[in-house]
Motif scaffolding. Structure first.
Motif, PDB file in Angstrom:
ATOM      1  N   ARG A  59      -9.589  -3.186 -12.517  1.00 54.83           N
ATOM      2  CA  ARG A  59     -10.402  -4.186 -11.829  1.00 54.83           C
ATOM      3  C   ARG A  59     -10.134  -4.229 -10.332  1.00 54.83           C
ATOM      4  N   LEU A  60      -8.986  -3.712  -9.892  1.00 52.57           N
ATOM      5  CA  LEU A  60      -8.658  -3.723  -8.481  1.00 52.57           C
ATOM      6  C   LEU A  60      -9.282  -2.561  -7.716  1.00 52.57           C
ATOM      7  N   ALA A  61      -9.726  -1.523  -8.423  1.00 53.56           N
ATOM      8  CA  ALA A  61     -10.440  -0.394  -7.811  1.00 53.56           C
ATOM      9  C   ALA A  61     -11.403   0.153  -8.862  1.00 53.56           C
ATOM     10  N   PRO A  62     -12.442  -0.601  -9.189  1.00 54.27           N
ATOM     11  CA  PRO A  62     -13.285  -0.274 -10.344  1.00 54.27           C
ATOM     12  C   PRO A  62     -14.032   1.050 -10.225  1.00 54.27           C
ATOM     13  N   ASP A  63     -14.253   1.542  -9.016  1.00 53.00           N
ATOM     14  CA  ASP A  63     -15.000   2.782  -8.856  1.00 53.00           C
ATOM     15  C   ASP A  63     -14.124   4.024  -8.801  1.00 53.00           C
ATOM     16  N   LEU A  64     -12.818   3.836  -8.813  1.00 54.00           N
ATOM     17  CA  LEU A  64     -11.902   4.968  -8.700  1.00 54.00           C
ATOM     18  C   LEU A  64     -11.711   5.644 -10.056  1.00 54.00           C
ATOM     19  N   TYR A 119       4.020   5.433 -12.375  1.00 57.86           N
ATOM     20  CA  TYR A 119       2.637   5.354 -11.899  1.00 57.86           C
ATOM     21  C   TYR A 119       1.688   6.270 -12.666  1.00 57.86           C
ATOM     22  N   GLU A 120       2.171   6.976 -13.685  1.00 58.12           N
ATOM     23  CA  GLU A 120       1.338   7.981 -14.351  1.00 58.12           C
ATOM     24  C   GLU A 120       0.132   7.398 -15.081  1.00 58.12           C
ATOM     25  N   ARG A 121       0.192   6.115 -15.461  1.00 56.41           N
ATOM     26  CA  ARG A 121      -0.911   5.539 -16.248  1.00 56.41           C
ATOM     27  C   ARG A 121      -1.527   4.306 -15.590  1.00 56.41           C
ATOM     28  N   PHE A 122      -0.730   3.531 -14.877  1.00 58.99           N
ATOM     29  CA  PHE A 122      -1.219   2.269 -14.328  1.00 58.99           C
ATOM     30  C   PHE A 122      -0.905   2.212 -12.821  1.00 58.99           C
ATOM     31  N   PRO A 123      -1.753   2.824 -11.994  1.00 59.68           N
ATOM     32  CA  PRO A 123      -1.411   2.910 -10.571  1.00 59.68           C
ATOM     33  C   PRO A 123      -1.363   1.576  -9.846  1.00 59.68           C
ATOM     34  N   TYR A 124      -2.083   0.564 -10.350  1.00 60.04           N
ATOM     35  CA  TYR A 124      -2.217  -0.669  -9.578  1.00 60.04           C
ATOM     36  C   TYR A 124      -1.436  -1.846 -10.144  1.00 60.04           C
ATOM     37  N   GLN A 465      11.911   7.287  10.514  1.00 61.41           N
ATOM     38  CA  GLN A 465      10.517   7.187  10.935  1.00 61.41           C
ATOM     39  C   GLN A 465       9.606   7.857   9.917  1.00 61.41           C
ATOM     40  N   VAL A 466       8.544   7.144   9.506  1.00 61.03           N
ATOM     41  CA  VAL A 466       7.572   7.656   8.549  1.00 61.03           C
ATOM     42  C   VAL A 466       6.186   7.544   9.168  1.00 61.03           C
ATOM     43  N   ALA A 467       5.399   8.616   9.037  1.00 61.35           N
ATOM     44  CA  ALA A 467       4.022   8.630   9.521  1.00 61.35           C
ATOM     45  C   ALA A 467       3.080   8.870   8.355  1.00 61.35           C
ATOM     46  N   LEU A 468       1.866   8.344   8.472  1.00 62.17           N
ATOM     47  CA  LEU A 468       0.860   8.495   7.429  1.00 62.17           C
ATOM     48  C   LEU A 468      -0.376   9.173   7.999  1.00 62.17           C
ATOM     49  N   TYR A 469      -0.810  10.226   7.326  1.00 58.08           N
ATOM     50  CA  TYR A 469      -2.070  10.867   7.669  1.00 58.08           C
ATOM     51  C   TYR A 469      -3.052  10.559   6.536  1.00 58.08           C
ATOM     52  N   PHE A 470      -4.083   9.802   6.804  1.00 63.05           N
ATOM     53  CA  PHE A 470      -4.317   9.119   8.053  1.00 63.05           C
ATOM     54  C   PHE A 470      -4.800   7.725   7.717  1.00 63.05           C
ATOM     55  N   GLU A 471      -4.974   6.861   8.716  1.00 66.95           N
ATOM     56  CA  GLU A 471      -5.219   5.448   8.423  1.00 66.95           C
ATOM     57  C   GLU A 471      -6.509   5.227   7.637  1.00 66.95           C
ATOM     58  N   ASN A 472      -7.515   6.069   7.840  1.00 67.11           N
ATOM     59  CA  ASN A 472      -8.791   5.876   7.157  1.00 67.11           C
ATOM     60  C   ASN A 472      -8.755   6.316   5.697  1.00 67.11           C
ATOM     61  N   SER A 473      -7.794   7.161   5.339  1.00 64.52           N
ATOM     62  CA  SER A 473      -7.717   7.619   3.953  1.00 64.52           C
ATOM     63  C   SER A 473      -6.965   6.640   3.059  1.00 64.52           C
ATOM     64  N   ILE A 474      -6.222   5.709   3.652  1.00 60.21           N
ATOM     65  CA  ILE A 474      -5.515   4.702   2.857  1.00 60.21           C
ATOM     66  C   ILE A 474      -6.555   3.750   2.269  1.00 60.21           C
ATOM     67  N   LEU A 475      -6.570   3.614   0.973  1.00 54.22           N
ATOM     68  CA  LEU A 475      -7.594   2.807   0.322  1.00 54.22           C
ATOM     69  C   LEU A 475      -7.401   1.325   0.644  1.00 54.22           C
ATOM     70  N   PRO A 476      -8.493   0.577   0.732  1.00 53.26           N
ATOM     71  CA  PRO A 476      -8.377  -0.861   1.044  1.00 53.26           C
ATOM     72  C   PRO A 476      -7.433  -1.613   0.116  1.00 53.26           C
TER      73      PRO A 476
END
Length: 601
Positions: A59-64, A119-124, A465-476
């Motif tokens: 229910r937290l990401a119904p289209d995924l 996380y193998e079955r319930f990611p959220y 220090q940790v960096a993430l590529y990229f900010e737009n790919s992180i899901l809401p």
């Protein structure tokens, strides 16, 4: 069978994934009761009907699309009234994960175990626990993120900056190739973005991706275009590669970069991925570089043959290309990549004289886990690290695509391997690619939810220090918990007090007046205290009301904050400029390095 267990039981049993999941966000294990399978006394009752489960919805990401690696046949469960069902079997709607809040504790049920990693079955599950009232108490404020404005040109810069800062972002590495040539409208937008970032305590880096320069540079200079082994101009995926081995080309790029640095109020420069193509290596000549005329001539002068002979069926070297002749070219290619990288580090050092506060970062693909990277792209981290150290450059290690399917534990191993080849005290950072993976991975193609949080948490424990590529790919759905996953702080509750031990400054959720190490604490924004690195004790101010903060946010490694005669003295360390956000919204841009400063309203 019903399991209502504590954190200790899980830590000592085969059901070890729950503590891993909870600890990646610093969640209080005593505040959640875990149910698995049949729990009739709590209303989770198995029926006679069974369902086969492989594809599920949340229910937290119904289209995924969420797919389990192996199908399981389980009873169809009845859930108690009032329970929120978070995960269901996609086709039948059978409940698989649900929870409710009761008497100050979250009760959470799953029909089957989480899996070894959690996380193998319930990611959220982390987001579900948050919806039920179980929230992290500590958040990082030190993440880096990459940003490509081609995805965001219609977005409001202030909205983006506020969202990033709430997600723990401290530095934004902005794709500078979109602004290589001056354009009134684009330049105005980037100026607004940089200003918005500064207002929200985010520093900005000009991220360049040589040998790609810009679309216009490619069009204007066909004579400097890189070529593949097939003799074609090297337009590979989105990158259009130039020949940096040509002195005239390199000089033109250097001049343009100086101008770019002066046009905008940057805080740093990130030299990213300066090597050759491609991950497919020499077996695919259509993507294999460099084969420009200058490279071919230099190689022929040294080794006595044209490297294009390696792909000419008429040449004897074509039939022996897996042996010595190809090895000679691969070694030459890796040597050239190193020379170009070292040369451009020197060029960045020269450009830094224009703005001495600029921080420098080098993004480099890892070749420790996948040693084929040297032959595939010319990467040699061990050889390049001393040059990075000599220029005081942060060495940002990027995961190659070939290892994106490996688990979070790889970052601890990565840190150990780089510890063996780097100099003492050298700044090594980790870059996590949050993208769709080409491997068969489960339960989602892209890292999200519990998997993403465990990756970030493992990297944060392994590197400062940790960096993430990229900010737009992180899901809401992931943004609200991202900052918590990046914290490696240890919290210990002692009655109404909290003991905090953290290598980096963190935001601690706190209601009301606070004493930090016995003193009224002046650095806070709303319900979050910004706590310095090291050990701190937070206590409520008994009989006192909250005092007005003297500092709302700070970008830099905060070491202490002391009020004397109504003035705030802050001690900090920062590689780039530090930003102090003052009450009323004003900011102070502070020098890089280690300093003690007085901040007045």
């Amino acid at each position: 069978m019903r399991y209502l267990v504590s954190f200790l039981f899980f830590a000592l049993s085969a059901w070890g994934s729950w503590p891993r999941l909870l600890s990646s966000l610093g969640l209080d294990a005593t505040a959640v009761a875990i149910l698995e399978g049949a729990a009739p006394e709590e209303g989770f009752v198995p029926g006679v009907e069974t369902v086969q489960v492989r594809s599920v919805t949340d229910r937290l990401a119904p289209d995924l699309q969420i797919v389990w690696k192996d199908a399981l046949t389980i009873p169809r469960y009845q859930v108690p009234p009032g329970a929120i069902v978070f995960t269901r079997e996609r086709w039948t709607g059978a409940p698989l994960a649900a929870g409710f809040h009761r008497a100050g504790k979250v009760v959470f049920w799953t029909a089957v175990p989480l899996g070894d990693q959690g996380y193998e079955r319930f990611p959220y599950i982390p987001q579900a626990l948050a919806e039920l009232g179980l929230h992290p108490r500590v958040e990082s404020r030190s993440l880096w993120a990459f940003f490509d404005s081609s995805y965001r040109l219609r977005a409001d810069p202030d909205y983006l900056a506020a969202r990033w800062r709430a997600g723990g972002i401290a530095a934004l590495h902005i794709a500078a190739w979109h602004y290589w040539e001056s354009d009134t409208e684009r330049d105005a937008w980037l100026t607004r973005l940089i200003d918005a970032c500064h207002r929200h305590a985010i520093v900005t880096y000009a991220w360049v991706e040589f040998p790609h320069v810009s679309e216009q540079f490619w069009k204007l200079h066909p004579e400097w275009r890189e070529q593949t082994a097939t003799g074609q101009d090297a337009h590979l995926d989105w990158r259009k590669l130039m020949n940096l081995n040509d002195p005239d080309c390199a000089a033109a790029i250097h001049s343009d970069l100086r101008t770019l640095v002066q046009r905008f109020d940057w805080d740093g420069i990130n030299l990213g991925e300066l090597y050759f193509e491609s991950l497919e290596g020499y077996p695919n000549p259509a993507r294999f570089t460099p084969f420009n005329t200058r490279v071919r001539e230099q190689f022929r002068d040294k080794h006595g043959f044209d490297p294009k002979d390696l792909y000419d069926p008429r040449s004897k070297r074509f039939h022996a290309r897996d042996a010595r002749p190809m090895r000679q070219f691969l070694n030459y290619r890796a040597d050239l990549a190193y020379r170009l990288q070292a040369e451009w580090l020197g060029r960045l050092e020269e450009i830094r004289k224009l703005k001495p506060w600029l921080d420098l970062t080098l993004t480099h693909v890892d070749d420790r886990f996948d040693s084929t990277m040297r032959d595939k792209v010319g990467a040699d981290a061990a050889r390049l690290l001393p040059a990075a150290a000599a220029h005081n450059v942060t060495f940002l290690v990027e995961d190659p695509a070939t290892v994106w399917h490996l688990g979070p534990e790889r970052y601890q191993e990565l840190a150990q391997r780089y510890g063996l080849i780097s100099t003492k005290g050298q700044d090594i950072a980790i870059d996590i690619n949050v993208v769709e993976r080409y491997q068969d991975v489960y339960p989602t193609k892209q890292q999200t939810g519990a998997e993403l949080f465990q990756l970030v948490h493992s990297a944060a424990k392994s590197s400062p220090q940790v960096a993430l590529y990229f900010e737009n790919s992180i899901l809401p759905v992931d943004w609200k918990l991202l900052a918590a996953s990046a914290s490696s702080a240890r919290l210990t509750a002692e009655g109404s007090a909290l003991e905090v031990d953290t290598p980096q400054p963190v935001a601690v959720v706190w209601s009301g007046c606070a004493l930090v190490n016995g003193r009224s604490w002046p650095v806070r924004q709303a319900d979050r205290l910004l706590i310095p690195s090291g050990q701190s004790r937070i206590e409520p101010c008994l009989g006192q009301t909250s005092t007005e903060p003297l500092l709302l946010d700070f970008n830099g490694k905060l070491e202490s904050a002391v009020v004397r005669d109504g003035r705030l003295m802050v001690t900090y360390t920062a590689r780039a400029r530090a930003i102090a956000v003052m009450p009323g919204g004003g900011i102070r841009m502070l020098p890089s390095g280690s300093h003690t400063v007085v901040l007045e309203p």
